[in-house]
Design a protein around this motif. Structure first.
Motif, PDB file in Angstrom:
ATOM      1  N   HIS A 168       0.461  -1.285   0.408  1.00 27.02           N
ATOM      2  CA  HIS A 168       0.362   0.018  -0.528  1.00 27.02           C
ATOM      3  C   HIS A 168       0.758   1.321  -0.159  1.00 27.02           C
ATOM      4  O   HIS A 168       1.688   1.508   0.669  1.00 27.02           O
ATOM      5  CB  HIS A 168      -0.904  -0.028   1.381  1.00 27.02           C
ATOM      6  CG  HIS A 168      -2.351   1.207   1.522  1.00 27.02           C
ATOM      7  ND1 HIS A 168      -2.744   1.392   2.188  1.00 27.02           N
ATOM      8  CD2 HIS A 168      -2.725   1.491   0.033  1.00 27.02           C
ATOM      9  CE1 HIS A 168      -3.628   2.601   1.911  1.00 27.02           C
ATOM     10  NE2 HIS A 168      -4.147   2.304   0.764  1.00 27.02           N
ATOM     11  N   MET A 208      -0.753  -5.290   0.826  1.00 24.56           N
ATOM     12  CA  MET A 208      -2.397  -5.214   0.010  1.00 24.56           C
ATOM     13  C   MET A 208      -2.831  -6.210   0.775  1.00 24.56           C
ATOM     14  O   MET A 208      -4.441  -6.229   0.210  1.00 24.56           O
ATOM     15  CB  MET A 208      -2.141  -4.918  -1.641  1.00 24.56           C
ATOM     16  CG  MET A 208      -1.257  -3.690  -2.060  1.00 24.56           C
ATOM     17  SD  MET A 208      -2.814  -2.177  -1.817  1.00 24.56           S
ATOM     18  CE  MET A 208      -4.255  -2.175  -1.967  1.00 24.56           C
ATOM     19  N   ALA A 211      -6.119  -4.713   2.735  1.00 23.90           N
ATOM     20  CA  ALA A 211      -6.287  -3.774   1.533  1.00 23.90           C
ATOM     21  C   ALA A 211      -8.293  -4.577   2.052  1.00 23.90           C
ATOM     22  O   ALA A 211      -8.202  -5.887   2.538  1.00 23.90           O
ATOM     23  CB  ALA A 211      -6.579  -3.513   0.855  1.00 23.90           C
ATOM     24  N   LYS A 216      -5.827  -2.309   7.086  1.00 23.18           N
ATOM     25  CA  LYS A 216      -5.534  -1.180   6.023  1.00 23.18           C
ATOM     26  C   LYS A 216      -5.809   0.723   6.422  1.00 23.18           C
ATOM     27  O   LYS A 216      -5.201   1.148   6.517  1.00 23.18           O
ATOM     28  CB  LYS A 216      -7.110  -0.901   5.144  1.00 23.18           C
ATOM     29  CG  LYS A 216      -6.320  -0.270   3.937  1.00 23.18           C
ATOM     30  CD  LYS A 216      -7.299  -0.504   2.643  1.00 23.18           C
ATOM     31  CE  LYS A 216      -6.836   0.367   1.977  1.00 23.18           C
ATOM     32  NZ  LYS A 216      -7.880   1.253   0.640  1.00 23.18           N
TER      33      LYS A 216
END
Length: 471
Positions: A168, A208, A211, A216
């Motif tokens: 991210h 990621m 997510a 997150k």
């Protein structure tokens, strides 16, 4: 012997030393009117999404954790009157609030720039003694330093321009930006600025895979907190690799995050400096979901209007299939989301919600809305296509929704640029409407209006900690 170390630091200019010199040397007069205007919009929007984010479950989980460690409680927490935490924990919780609904701004290359910077600066401004309080212009400059460093680092990689799939971005460039911004606010010397960046690099990164989960928002919380900690450690003479931003073969620094990393020095401003924000504005979200959802929602709303005009009303029974033409991006392709965080990252959910309700808003992601029978029936009709020309890039992608009717007719809505994107920015009226709506969840009207006035006149604020105290 910190002075001797500073004088001996980096005998020739490197990429890292150029960034450090920029952070140390850039001045308020380098901020153009455009940059000041855009960055104050970012600050106001980030405060608003942070305030409404302070009503979420994930924020409350983080806050309860941080209250276990309440020593040196001098920094304000979003939406909690009278409650203060230590500077680093306040930055952490406020960073989580900013991203708890995925309602925060998005830049290009893809990252969430403001939430990683603002909470650290707000916390640091309250930490400093009265004799050292930075004024509003100092605060605005530090914010723009953090934004600039993020943007410059991302432009050293072609890979960074696309919707991410490995880590991210704000967990990496946001941490670096937070360190740079805080280093500027604390008036660190050139060597300390370089060490702050290098320390931050050792604290950066988040996968990621988290997510669309409650974890997150931690990416933003950690970015702003750990960048602040990196600057505080550098201020206390902790040292790290002075070539962290340079591309040193065989011993990766920042290049560990990007396989095609090609860094360039950041010139020290003379009489002027063109900040990246001057050329590349940010996108502000109209509803709390991943940025990619805004294309598909507007396309779905257009298709819905076509169906209403076609048949006189919106009737799901007329629809045989719903075809979404979207970019390839695995973590936002979720056919049947089971939680609010998954729903915020689902092309299918957001398209069908827009078809069913005509819009997407705060309440769209409640458990009751997510599990509606009518919504489930629409989701079951969704098919997905990935046209080759629809790239996973926030500057190039589009959204298309085709309704295949039972009689064989096809009605297609398309969105190339949604309202709020940098190519079609929100008006002042729309931005203030969003801020007032968000902030009013936790603050009375007079305080909401006071914050607007403070941010819009930030350059004239004699003590920047007054902004944090008003939240």
């Amino acid at each position: 012997f910190p002075l001797i170390r500073s004088l001996l630091y980096c005998p020739k200019e490197t990429v890292t030393s150029s960034f450090a010199s920029f952070i140390h040397g850039v001045r308020p007069e380098h901020l153009s009117e455009v940059v000041r205007h855009r960055s104050k919009r970012m600050i106001l929007d980030s405060i608003g999404v942070g305030l409404v984010g302070s009503t979420t479950r994930v924020f409350n989980i983080a806050l309860r954790y941080c209250q276990l460690y309440a020593s040196n409680a001098v920094s304000t927490v979003y939406g909690r009157k009278g409650l203060k935490l230590s500077p680093t924990l306040a930055a952490f919780t406020n960073g989580i609030a900013a991203h708890s609904m995925d309602f925060d701004d998005t830049w290009h290359p893809a990252t969430h720039p403001s939430g990683a910077i603002l909470p650290a600066l707000l916390a640091a401004s309250q930490m400093l003694p009265p004799s050292s309080k930075p004024n509003g212009l100092d605060f605005l400059l530090a914010f723009n330093v953090g934004i600039e460093v993020q943007g410059r680092l991302m432009r050293f990689s072609t890979e960074a321009h696309n919707i991410p799939n490995r880590f991210h971005p704000p967990s990496v460039v946001g941490t670096m930006g937070s360190a740079a911004a805080t280093a500027k606010l604390l008036s660190l010397n050139v060597a300390q600025c370089a060490h702050a960046l290098a320390i931050a690099a050792s604290l950066a990164g988040a996968p990621m895979a988290n997510a669309a989960t409650q974890a997150k928002p931690l990416h933003i919380g950690n970015a702003t907190r750990l960048g602040l900690e990196a600057a505080l450690l550098a201020a206390r003479e902790m040292e790290a690799n002075p070539l962290i931003l340079d591309d040193i073969r065989g011993c990766s620094g920042f290049s560990a995050f990007y396989g095609d990393y090609q860094p360039k020095p950041l010139p020290l401003p003379a009489n002027s400096h063109e900040f990246l924000l001057e050329k590349q504005d940010v996108a502000f979200k109209r509803f709390p979901a991943h940025l990619g959802m805004h294309w598909i929602v507007d396309a779905a709303a257009s298709a819905r209007n076509l169906l209403v005009n076609y048949s006189g009303s919106f009737s799901p029974s007329l629809i045989r299939a719903i075809l979404l033409r979207i970019p390839v991006s695995k973590y936002i392709n979720r056919p049947f989301p089971e939680s609010e965080h998954q729903a915020r990252h689902s092309f299918q959910f957001n398209a069908c919600t827009a078809l069913l309700d005509g819009e997407v808003g705060l309440n769209s992601f409640s458990d009751g809305c997510i599990r509606r029978r009518e919504l489930m029936e629409l989701l079951a009709k969704v098919l997905v296509e990935h046209p080759e020309d629809n790239l996973a890039n926030f500057d190039k992608m589009y959204g298309e929704v085709a309704l295949v009717l039972e009689n064989g007719d096809v009605l297609t809505g398309r969105c190339d640029t949604f309202y709020g994107h940098w190519r079609k920015p929100l008006s002042r009226e729309s931005l203030l409407k969003k801020f007032r709506s968000n902030a009013s969840h936790v603050l009375p009207e007079d305080k909401v209006n006071s914050i607007i006035t403070t941010v819009e006149n930030l350059e004239n604020l004699p003590d920047s900690s007054q902004l944090a105290s008003s939240l």
